[in-house]
Design an enzyme around this catalytic site. Structure first.
Site, PDB file in Angstrom:
ATOM      1  N   MET A 307     -12.136  -0.773  -7.731  1.00 50.61           N
ATOM      2  CA  MET A 307     -10.931   0.035  -7.990  1.00 50.61           C
ATOM      3  C   MET A 307     -10.872   1.232  -7.055  1.00 50.61           C
ATOM      4  O   MET A 307      -9.838   1.533  -6.456  1.00 50.61           O
ATOM      5  CB  MET A 307     -10.918   0.533  -9.440  1.00 50.61           C
ATOM      6  N   GLN A 310      -9.980   0.346  -3.526  1.00 48.94           N
ATOM      7  CA  GLN A 310      -8.556   0.056  -3.424  1.00 48.94           C
ATOM      8  C   GLN A 310      -7.734   1.343  -3.465  1.00 48.94           C
ATOM      9  O   GLN A 310      -6.739   1.483  -2.759  1.00 48.94           O
ATOM     10  CB  GLN A 310      -8.124  -0.883  -4.556  1.00 48.94           C
ATOM     11  N   GLU A 311      -8.162   2.281  -4.295  1.00 50.07           N
ATOM     12  CA  GLU A 311      -7.408   3.530  -4.456  1.00 50.07           C
ATOM     13  C   GLU A 311      -7.588   4.469  -3.267  1.00 50.07           C
ATOM     14  O   GLU A 311      -6.609   5.030  -2.753  1.00 50.07           O
ATOM     15  CB  GLU A 311      -7.871   4.248  -5.736  1.00 50.07           C
ATOM     16  N   SER A 312      -8.831   4.671  -2.835  1.00 51.43           N
ATOM     17  CA  SER A 312      -9.101   5.755  -1.879  1.00 51.43           C
ATOM     18  C   SER A 312     -10.039   5.388  -0.739  1.00 51.43           C
ATOM     19  O   SER A 312     -10.339   6.243   0.091  1.00 51.43           O
ATOM     20  CB  SER A 312      -9.723   6.931  -2.635  1.00 51.43           C
ATOM     21  N   TYR A 437      -2.390  -4.933  -5.816  1.00 53.52           N
ATOM     22  CA  TYR A 437      -3.445  -4.021  -6.272  1.00 53.52           C
ATOM     23  C   TYR A 437      -4.508  -4.780  -7.063  1.00 53.52           C
ATOM     24  O   TYR A 437      -5.708  -4.693  -6.787  1.00 53.52           O
ATOM     25  CB  TYR A 437      -2.795  -2.940  -7.132  1.00 53.52           C
TER      26      TYR A 437
END
Length: 478
Positions: A307, A310-312, A437
């Site tokens: 996660m 994927q986010e940062s 996502y």
């Protein structure tokens, strides 16, 4: 006298035939035996595309199908593992297993030994090479490099056919000890030039070997099927055929396909190389924080790490144009609700992201089971719980199953189209984003699990190919 003896003989024969008929009629067939024993023994291979153990227990494409078939029969599933394809076929021949569910290609060569079920997947044989190494452009180029395949496989049979009909100078090595992972590892390290594997296997494993690529398809589409014994008692085979014709099984095939293959196209060569570099460079700085947060929330730390990538891309100071910040890209409002005072602090961000994911997962209806529950919670994390609910309502209205990610992911993109979002409570959303996502996170998670599993870390030294006693070199026909 002779007439009397003839009559007596006739009566004895009639009595014997009657006895055979009676005893034959009460002798249980294979299905009846299995149901009376309460279990069915299935033989398979231990591989990423068939059967393996993960953090939740036994799983794999073949395992899930075989488990569904056992449930269809009303019995328990007993898995027996084989070390080679020849062992699988021998076990079927000796009736050591009811059937084989092992990613077997239904070929004419094996038809004489086993009876194949209705196919459940179509694959092609693909020639795999190392980027930067020798690239074969056509089958005639296979004779120019070192080629290795698994013995008794459909790939070995295909090479023999090519050698006999097109390229008599073709030579290769084969061994029953090499599974797909070992073959890819040897090509990746330059120990050999090429190998041949099925398209579904390379689809699943390509992200773990980003320096490997497909040269060309060696065959067209070929069927994968279960293998049953060639026996007069075909009762189990007939039940399996009914199982595959069943409407619920058709839905199951789609669901299992989505679970194991639906997200695999998310990570291309460039993305896989970047993820590998970032994992080597950054992940060790934060994996302890992911593990601590996961333990507190009963999550898999690799899911949180996927996660966060994927986010940062594991950047504590990441910032989007919408103002979300940090490792888990929390909004200011969400951070406040979760008690996160500093979104740029890696520990606070990871703890907050884990807490938020768990809350979303608990909020979903009880009718949604795993792993769909986690996939939908991830979608809600990205697009918002309200928009996920809107997509689920659209799916239900259209006759879909709104408890399955496989269906809901098809309706999320519709939230960007006015004729659909005007029917919803929460209106417009960039609905394609949560689909990408979730699928990306699933793929990153797969790679992290692979990298974190010592059983899958295969170290092959360069002399292994030459020293292995099980290696057989197939000479040219010239």
């Amino acid at each position: 006298m002779n007439t009397r003896i003839a009559r007596i003989t006739t009566r004895l024969l009639i009595s014997l035939l009657c006895l055979l008929t009676i005893t034959g009629s009460v002798r249980p067939n294979t299905v009846e035996k299995i149901r009376s024993q309460g279990e069915i023994v299935v033989i398979t291979r231990n591989s990423p595309t068939t059967y393996f153990e993960d953090n939740i227990g036994a799983t794999g494409y073949e395992f899930e199908l075989a488990k569904a078939f056992a449930d269809y029969l009303g019995v328990n599933l007993v898995i027996k593992q084989a070390d080679s394809l020849s062992e699988i076929y021998n076990a079927i021949d000796r009736n050591d297993a009811a059937f084989a569910a092992a990613g077997l290609t239904a070929t004419q060569q094996q038809d004489k030994w086993v009876r194949f079920s209705t196919p459940y997947m179509q694959v092609s044989q693909q020639v795999i090479y190392r980027r930067g190494g020798m690239k074969p452009k056509e089958i005639f180029d296979l004779a120019k490099g070192q080629l290795v395949v698994t013995s008794d496989s459909s790939h070995a049979h295909q090479l023999r056919k090519i050698q006999g009909q097109q390229i008599p100078e073709l030579t290769w090595s084969e061994s029953p000890d090499f599974e797909t992972v070992e073959l890819l590892q040897m090509v990746a390290t330059g120990e050999v030039d090429f190998t041949v594997i099925d398209s579904n296997e390379f689809e699943m494993l390509q992200a773990y070997y980003p320096n490997l690529a497909i040269a060309f398809d060696l065959t067209g589409a070929q069927p994968l099927a279960w293998a049953f014994p060639q026996s007069r008692d075909d009762s189990l085979f007939k039940v399996a055929q009914s199982f595959f014709r069943n409407a619920q099984t058709n839905g199951l095939l789609l669901e299992v396909r989505e679970r194991f293959y639906g997200h695999l196209d998310q990570l291309n060569y460039v993305g896989a190389k970047r993820f590998q570099r970032q994992s080597d460079k950054k992940l060790s700085k934060y994996d302890g924080l992911f593990q601590q947060a996961a333990k507190r929330h009963n999550l898999d730390w690799r899911l949180l790490a996927a996660m966060s990538y994927q986010e940062s891309h594991w950047n504590p100071r990441a910032k989007s144009f919408t103002g979300v910040r940090g490792m888990m890209m929390l909004t200011r409002r969400t951070a406040k609700e979760l008690g996160v005072r500093n979104r740029l602090d890696p520990k606070q961000s990871i703890d907050g992201g884990a807490d938020y994911l768990v809350k979303l997962r608990k909020r979903l209806p009880k009718s949604i089971n795993e792993p769909d529950r986690t996939w939908m919670a991830l979608a809600a994390y990205n697009v918002g719980y309200g928009h996920l609910t809107d997509a689920r309502k659209l799916a239900k209205k259209d006759g879909g199953d709104n408890t399955r990610w496989m269906d809901v992911k098809n309706y999320l993109p519709l939230l960007s189209q006015k004729r659909y979002y005007k029917q919803t409570r929460h209106g417009y959303a960039r609905g394609s984003e949560p689909v990408s996502y979730v699928q990306n996170i699933r793929r990153y998670f797969d790679v992290l699990v692979w990298n974190d599993n010592p059983d899958l870390d295969i170290a092959l030294e360069s002399e292994n190919l030459q020293l292995s006693a099980s290696i057989r070199v197939i000479p040219p026909l010239l």
